[in-house]
Design an enzyme around this catalytic site. Structure first.
Site, PDB file in Angstrom:
ATOM      1  N   ASP A  64      18.042   3.185  -2.287  1.00  0.00           N
ATOM      2  CA  ASP A  64      17.128   4.301  -2.507  1.00  0.00           C
ATOM      3  C   ASP A  64      16.521   4.115  -3.884  1.00  0.00           C
ATOM      4  O   ASP A  64      17.215   4.216  -4.899  1.00  0.00           O
ATOM      5  CB  ASP A  64      17.915   5.615  -2.433  1.00  0.00           C
ATOM      6  N   SER A 143      -2.345  -1.926  -4.873  1.00  0.00           N
ATOM      7  CA  SER A 143      -3.320  -1.291  -3.980  1.00  0.00           C
ATOM      8  C   SER A 143      -4.715  -1.546  -4.511  1.00  0.00           C
ATOM      9  O   SER A 143      -4.931  -1.591  -5.722  1.00  0.00           O
ATOM     10  CB  SER A 143      -3.060   0.215  -3.918  1.00  0.00           C
ATOM     11  N   TYR A 157      -1.437   9.585  -5.553  1.00  0.00           N
ATOM     12  CA  TYR A 157      -1.021   8.262  -5.075  1.00  0.00           C
ATOM     13  C   TYR A 157      -1.733   7.151  -5.849  1.00  0.00           C
ATOM     14  O   TYR A 157      -1.097   6.190  -6.311  1.00  0.00           O
ATOM     15  CB  TYR A 157      -1.327   8.129  -3.579  1.00  0.00           C
ATOM     16  N   LYS A 161      -0.023   4.262  -8.231  1.00  0.00           N
ATOM     17  CA  LYS A 161      -0.221   2.823  -8.006  1.00  0.00           C
ATOM     18  C   LYS A 161      -0.825   2.153  -9.240  1.00  0.00           C
ATOM     19  O   LYS A 161      -0.463   1.022  -9.587  1.00  0.00           O
ATOM     20  CB  LYS A 161      -1.127   2.597  -6.784  1.00  0.00           C
TER      21      LYS A 161
END
Length: 299
Positions: A64, A143, A157, A161
């Site tokens: 995790d 990304s 998000y 990134k």
């Protein structure tokens, strides 16, 4: 040379595809995911059966990325079983979609935790062993939002990134003299083949999100347009193939950044300029030797 590889976030999507592709290339691969004895137990059984049926070495490991003890335990297990860890594929992440204003700072911290700080926990578990070995590869799944065009409602998000990508660049310099290599893989938008958008999170403040009703349908319109722009062969397997290709290259020859973008959002063009500027600046300030790792052992 065959490597021992850890892939984070390997339960679904690009992580799952990459773990399989790397195993098919002959590497020993640890596919990490959460709750391997509970929620993800069926995926672990599927992975184990597929690996056995194909005579490959693909194993599941509990990890995790939100927990430093979990990252430490996963890496300790790999080192105990293999005596080394050659490659880490930083893939774990989770997409969230919604008006930026609707996210509380605490929610954004959770987005950063998964998409950015998780890689730092894994690095703190992995890098001591890589530094002792004076060899290794950190391969980051970034990304195209970092340097290309992207639509609204991806704010937290995209910010996470960008933070991860920036840390990857910084670490590339700081690890080069230890012989540790960096490669950043940059996927563009994929409208099929992953659970990225279907499983995307949303802000808890539904009332505030509803205040943006005049934008209703924008993400659907964007999705339709992206689908129309995507060629029939646009498959996230191409990202997994690129990761496998890069891992298979000789140490010291791997690309610093590689873009897989079927829609052409501009990330490839910006990367060409940005990499030239980065390299030239490193030369001007006297750290050109940090642009490439000092290769002492092949990985």
């Amino acid at each position: 040379m065959k490597s021992v590889i850890l892939v984070t976030g390997a339960a679904t999507g690009i992580g799952r595809l990459s773990a399989r592709s790397l195993a098919q290339a002959g590497h020993t691969v640890y596919a990490s995911m959460r709750d391997i004895e509970g929620r993800n137990a069926p995926k672990v059984r599927e992975l184990r059966d597929w690996s056995f049926a194909n005579g490959l070495d693909l194993r599941a490991v509990e990890l995790d990325v939100l927990s430093q003890p979990s990252a430490d335990a996963a890496v300790a297990r790999i080192l105990a079983e293999q005596g080394r860890l050659d490659v880490v594929v930083h893939n774990a992440g989770h997409l969230v979609v919604g008006p930026a204003e609707a996210y509380t700072p605490e929610e954004i911290i959770k987005v950063l935790d998964t998409n950015f700080l998780g890689s730092q926990r894994v690095n703190r578990a992995v890098l001591p062993a890589m530094r002792r070995a004076e060899a290794g590869l950190l391969l980051w799944v970034s990304s195209s939002t970092v340097r290309g065009g992207f639509p609204p409602f991806l704010g937290p998000y995209a910010a996470a990134k960008a933070a991860m990508d920036s840390m990857a660049v910084t670490l590339s310099y700081e690890l080069a003299r230890f012989g540790i290599e960096t490669s950043i893989v940059v996927p563009g938008a994929f409208t099929q083949g992953t659970d990225h958008f279907p499983s995307a999170g949303k802000p808890a403040d539904a009332a505030l999100a509803a205040a943006y009703a005049r934008y209703d349908g924008v993400m659907d319109q964007v999705g339709e347009r992206l689908s129309a722009l995507s060629p029939a062969h646009a498959d996230p397997q191409a990202v997994a193939d690129d990761i496998t290709r890069i891992v298979g290259l000789p140490a010291g020859t791997r690309p610093f950044r590689s873009v897989t973008d079927f829609i052409d959002d501009g990330a490839g063009e910006v990367t060409v300029v940005a990499e030239r500027v980065r390299e030239e600046f490193a030369q001007r300030i006297g750290i050109a030797d940090m642009l490439k790792p000092v290769v002492r052992r092949a990985v």
